[in-house]
Design a protein around this motif. Structure first.
Motif: not given
Length: 154
Positions: A16-20
């Protein structure tokens, strides 16, 4: 910061961090981590207190968007504390009520979380610029918690 329950495990959180990060070129990884953690706390709180009319700040909403894109993770996250938390974007800049952000943080504390207060600013005073342009804020706003389905359709 000790939370009542663990938020996301390492690989889930990193995805999810990578998506952000992908949606916000130039954002520092540490900021994306904070945003994802805060969005996770927000979603768990909204699932636990479906009648509370909660809303995220614009910065926290960016993390919520990231969580939603990981659909299986998001569904399981919502189920941990209640029903599925629906998201319908609102874009009206007048749809901002400072009291609702204060109330949301209070409910997060009641749910056992410590809000990262720097991420809960008014839309015109964000800590960091994010891609999310949603403006949630009215008590009749776009956040809807769907109750858990009853086993065997009953």
């Amino acid at each position: 910061m000790a939370e009542r329950t663990a938020l996301l495990d390492g690989p889930q959180r990193q995805g999810v961090v990578q998506t952000v990060l992908d949606n916000n070129p130039g954002m520092e990884p540490g900021m994306a981590e904070r945003i994802v953690d805060e969005a996770t706390k927000f979603v768990l709180t909204a699932a636990e207190f479906p009648q509370a009319a909660l809303t995220p700040s614009r910065v926290v909403d960016e993390g919520w968007h990231g969580l939603i894109l990981h659909t299986r993770l998001y569904k399981a996250l919502c189920a941990r504390r209640g029903g599925y938390v629906e998201h319908t974007p609102g874009y009206d800049p007048e749809n901002y009520d400072p009291a609702i952000l204060t109330r949301t943080q209070a409910m997060m504390r009641e749910a056992g979380f410590t809000p990262d207060e720097e991420l809960w600013t008014a839309p015109d005073k964000p800590l960091v610029t994010v891609a999310a342009q949603c403006q949630h804020g009215k008590d009749d706003g776009p956040i809807i918690v769907q109750p858990k389905p009853k086993p065997n359709g009953g």
